[in-house]
Design a protein around this motif. Sequence first.
Motif, mmCIF file in Angstrom:
data_model
loop_
_atom_site.group_PDB
_atom_site.id
_atom_site.type_symbol
_atom_site.label_atom_id
_atom_site.label_comp_id
_atom_site.label_asym_id
_atom_site.label_seq_id
_atom_site.Cartn_x
_atom_site.Cartn_y
_atom_site.Cartn_z
ATOM 1 N N TYR A 61 -33.501 53.159 -54.348
ATOM 2 C CA TYR A 61 -32.437 52.047 -54.634
ATOM 3 C C TYR A 61 -31.796 52.260 -53.536
ATOM 4 O O TYR A 61 -32.130 51.040 -52.956
ATOM 5 N N LYS A 73 -33.992 45.885 -46.636
ATOM 6 C CA LYS A 73 -33.720 44.802 -46.829
ATOM 7 C C LYS A 73 -34.948 44.427 -47.866
ATOM 8 O O LYS A 73 -35.191 43.546 -48.412
ATOM 9 N N LEU A 74 -34.912 45.347 -49.115
ATOM 10 C CA LEU A 74 -36.581 45.132 -50.346
ATOM 11 C C LEU A 74 -35.534 44.647 -51.428
ATOM 12 O O LEU A 74 -34.467 44.763 -51.540
ATOM 13 N N ASN A 75 -36.471 44.629 -52.389
ATOM 14 C CA ASN A 75 -35.834 44.695 -53.849
ATOM 15 C C ASN A 75 -35.252 46.212 -54.181
ATOM 16 O O ASN A 75 -35.726 46.910 -54.927
ATOM 17 N N SER A 95 -33.569 46.820 -56.611
ATOM 18 C CA SER A 95 -33.315 47.222 -58.305
ATOM 19 C C SER A 95 -34.497 47.001 -58.833
ATOM 20 O O SER A 95 -34.778 48.053 -59.904
ATOM 21 N N LEU A 96 -36.055 46.566 -58.557
ATOM 22 C CA LEU A 96 -37.312 46.703 -58.759
ATOM 23 C C LEU A 96 -37.712 48.077 -58.587
ATOM 24 O O LEU A 96 -37.969 48.573 -59.066
ATOM 25 N N TRP A 97 -37.414 48.898 -56.924
ATOM 26 C CA TRP A 97 -37.901 49.994 -56.451
ATOM 27 C C TRP A 97 -37.820 51.131 -57.013
ATOM 28 O O TRP A 97 -37.915 51.690 -57.840
#
Length: 307
Positions: free
Chosen positions: A222, A229-231, A233-235
């Motif tokens: 997380y 700068k990725l998602n 919450s999704l990861w």
Amino acid sequence: MNKFEYFIEKLNFKKATSTYLIISGILLILCLSSIAYVARDKITMVANYQRIAESIKKEGITDPLKNQLQNLAASSKDIDNVIILDKDNTILFKANNNLIDDKEKLQLVPYGMRSGYLQDRDNPNMLFKVVKAENMILNKDYIQKEQEVSRSIEDELSGETDFNSKQVLLLNYLIDRSTQNKILMIRTANPIPNAETLLGLTGVILGLILAFYWIGLALWVYKDAGRKKLNASLWGLLILITNLVGLIVYLIYNQNNLTCHKCGALQNKGNLFCSFCGTEINKACPYCKALISKGDIYCGRCGNKID
């Protein structure tokens, strides 16, 4: 920034991982040491039994071996008797007179249909449960509380109406292949003190160690995904659900992309500039602006020589 994100931002995963490994190692050592301590008599008994088994394979049943059997019976609280029988079930040696008195023969026959027990032909009230060597310590009769031992055996023999009148013992045996003589080790099912409690506590500790690892890995991904700068919450959710499978997917995804050396954002390998801070992250041909690699002498698209 909410409290959770602030906590993740301040969390030092390198120190947290070191602390986790040290504490987990200490707890596991303490649990294993405690189990080994309460089961020390049975561990010693099994070790001596294995040495005797190896000696029989190499030399057969010898006089020094009989001395070992005598010492084995005297040193263990669980062993009632150690007996050597010939192929006609005549008693050639016995460590003491427990259970068999002055009998000259000991003939064991199957008890019931597929019950897994043997019965003394001359004493039908005595049953023997054969236990494999690898199960000598972990036999369920040793793990359970004392009041549950007879109950567990009773469950196995629930179809027998005369169970209450019978004495149930554990039996291990070794065979001298050259003479067909047998060594019978007859034992009482004495439970290991506090074994059930210690095993339960060890299971709880293992569960907590696994839980901290599982959640910690999800939190690390997380934080790392947020930094790139990725998602996040999704990861983080993907790792929380799939653990190592999700981590492998995450690492492959990172490997197939490029990280901006200035802001840390993950970028497509085909980008010339970072889409977050505008930093140049790849080289372009000065003539046609095609993407080129470090060390290229000529442009692969227009063919011009690169200065």
